[in-house]
Design a protein around this motif. Structure first.
Motif, mmCIF file in Angstrom:
data_model
loop_
_atom_site.group_PDB
_atom_site.id
_atom_site.type_symbol
_atom_site.label_atom_id
_atom_site.label_comp_id
_atom_site.label_asym_id
_atom_site.label_seq_id
_atom_site.Cartn_x
_atom_site.Cartn_y
_atom_site.Cartn_z
ATOM 1 N N ARG A 14 0.794 -1.049 -0.139
ATOM 2 C CA ARG A 14 0.053 -0.060 0.055
ATOM 3 C C ARG A 14 1.082 1.148 0.065
ATOM 4 O O ARG A 14 0.546 2.309 -0.595
ATOM 5 N N TRP A 52 -6.313 11.516 1.189
ATOM 6 C CA TRP A 52 -5.983 10.139 1.576
ATOM 7 C C TRP A 52 -6.123 10.335 3.305
ATOM 8 O O TRP A 52 -6.506 9.401 3.896
ATOM 9 N N ALA A 56 -8.598 8.339 6.036
ATOM 10 C CA ALA A 56 -8.139 7.506 6.970
ATOM 11 C C ALA A 56 -8.365 8.140 8.259
ATOM 12 O O ALA A 56 -7.972 7.821 9.492
ATOM 13 N N GLU A 108 0.961 5.915 6.019
ATOM 14 C CA GLU A 108 0.927 4.268 6.194
ATOM 15 C C GLU A 108 0.970 3.974 7.677
ATOM 16 O O GLU A 108 0.090 3.059 8.021
ATOM 17 N N ARG A 111 -2.705 4.417 8.628
ATOM 18 C CA ARG A 111 -3.410 3.495 8.060
ATOM 19 C C ARG A 111 -3.237 2.292 8.837
ATOM 20 O O ARG A 111 -4.236 1.224 8.966
ATOM 21 N N THR A 112 -2.198 1.897 8.971
ATOM 22 C CA THR A 112 -1.704 0.604 9.835
ATOM 23 C C THR A 112 -2.501 0.536 11.229
ATOM 24 O O THR A 112 -3.080 -0.450 11.769
ATOM 25 N N ASN A 114 -5.155 2.316 12.108
ATOM 26 C CA ASN A 114 -6.413 1.894 11.686
ATOM 27 C C ASN A 114 -7.061 0.594 11.485
ATOM 28 O O ASN A 114 -7.788 -0.042 12.034
ATOM 29 N N ASP A 115 -5.997 -0.074 10.633
ATOM 30 C CA ASP A 115 -6.431 -1.338 10.148
ATOM 31 C C ASP A 115 -6.369 -2.205 11.668
ATOM 32 O O ASP A 115 -7.447 -3.272 11.663
#
Ligand SMILES: [Zn+2]
Length: 416
Positions: A14, A52, A56, A108, A111-112, A114-115
């Motif tokens: 990603r 982006w 997020a 990133e 985002r991680t 969040n994942d």
């Protein structure tokens, strides 16, 4: 929590995909990027990164110099954010990774988190700073410089490009003239991931550079004044050859660089000879001197040595020599706790590593004036940057981003 914190990893595919998508904006035929600060393309790049950030779940603040801060809330809103970022403007013949990597690596990280639905005590922020490159508008590192008070907002606003357009007008035109007062934005700690832009990591075959600090630099203009005369009729003993004297000083610049290893640097990069004619003894030589080192003491010593050498050469040759310091950036040691956070994260992740000082300027230098700061370097191909062929390996970019993730988590404190 599905994954143990120590096993947490970013999504390298990603990260790479986002880097490649952003690099489409201003893509050049040779595979590089031309996205000059505050141009239409910069606006497009900014808009993409902000979109982006919003996807997020982050909230966006823009300050009066166009620095953008995207915030992921922490459990404790009163804590200053742990921030990471860099810049997305490029050189006219820039690459895909310089600056952009630092911003998208920080994205990133969010985002991680969040994942895996990981909450932190302190907020986390992704920043990008206006006009780091200084190619279209001077000074370089403009956004972070105004932010830390290195120069004023008015000074930055008045800067003009070669067409006479000002920073203030261009910020407004692209819609990034924000309302927040620069420097009013609190920072708990600042990390910046960046390609090394030099050959040291690749040469040593290491993946992560732990950056203890940034080299300080001292720039000088030196002018040796002799007298032009015919190269034939003038005997050697009766000349005032400005170039002959200048070459001794140039050699001493290199000697001084060599005298203070491992981080001493001495460079003469620009020389003008007058009248620059084959059969005329040079009457005047102007040249630049660039001295660098990692501590103020060493840089001061190098400064004193070049002045003393110029003085002694002037006396021995009888020629007038002027030397003027035209620029000075003090060395910037990064905060021991941030450097340690990077070192510890690298060790826990098992990546090969070494210490690398930064020879180039970065926004982190100015951030370091206001908050504990640190940097993470990853190798770039042949050490080349500020070039369209700038390249980096996806696995190295992922590794640097994983280090960033864990260093930021250490400072922001995951809620468990
Ligand atoms: Zn950069």
């Amino acid at each position: 929590m599905a994954v143990a914190l120590r096993d947490l990893r970013i999504n390298g595919d990603r990260l790479w995909a986002s880097l490649m998508e952003l690099a489409q904006i201003g893509a050049t035929a040779k595979g590089g990027v031309k996205r000059l600060a505050l141009s239409d393309l910069d606006k497009q790049g900014r808009d993409l990164v902000v979109s982006w950030g919003k996807q997020a779940g982050m909230t966006v603040t823009v300050d009066k110099i166009g620095n953008v801060f995207m915030r992921r809330a922490g459990r404790n809103a009163a804590l200053p954010p742990v921030m990471s970022g860099s810049h997305i403007d490029t050189q006219p013949t820039g690459g895909k990774f310089d600056g952009n990597y630092g911003v998208l690596a920080a994205l990133e990280v969010v985002r991680t988190l969040n994942d895996h639905q990981i909450q932190t005590e302190a907020p986390i922020e992704v920043a990008f700073w206006t006009n780091e490159e200084g190619s279209r508008f001077v000074p370089v590192m403009m956004g972070s410089g105004v932010f830390c008070g290195a120069f004023t907002l008015e000074h930055a606003y008045a800067a003009k490009d070669i067409d006479g357009k000002t920073v203030a007008d261009e910020l407004a035109r692209i819609g990034y003239l924000g309302t927040e007062e620069p420097g009013q934005h609190p920072i708990g700690a600042y990390f910046e991931a960046h390609i090394e832009q030099g050959p040291v990591l690749e040469d040593a075959d290491k993946v992560i550079g732990v950056v203890p600090g940034v080299l300080g630099l001292s720039w000088y203009d030196c002018v040796v004044t002799g007298m032009e005369a015919h190269a034939g009729p003038t005997p050697m003993g009766l000349r005032k050859d400005a170039l002959q004297v200048a070459t001794h000083i140039m050699q001493e610049v290199v000697n001084i660089g060599n005298r203070y290893p491992p981080y001493g640097r001495g460079t003469v990069g620009m020389v003008q000879v007058f009248p620059n004619s084959r059969n005329v003894i040079p009457g005047e030589v102007k040249f630049s001197i660039d001295l660098r080192n990692v501590s103020t003491d060493l840089l001061d010593t190098m400064h004193n040595e070049i002045l003393a050498y110029v003085d002694s050469r002037s006396r021995s040759s009888g020629l007038k020599i002027s030397i003027e310091r035209v620029s000075y950036f003090p060395p910037c040691p990064f905060h021991p706790e941030c450097v340690d956070a990077v070192r510890k994260a690298t060790a826990n992740l098992g990546y090969s590593t070494m210490e690398v000082v930064s020879g180039a300027g970065h926004d982190a230098i100015y951030a370091a004036r206001l908050a504990p700061a640190g940097m993470i370097f990853v190798p770039c191909k042949d050490g080349i940057s500020h070039n369209e062929i700038e390249d980096a390996k996806a696995e190295h970019l992922s590794a640097g981003c994983n280090v960033l993730l864990h260093a930021m988590l250490e400072r922001a404190q995951p809620v468990v």
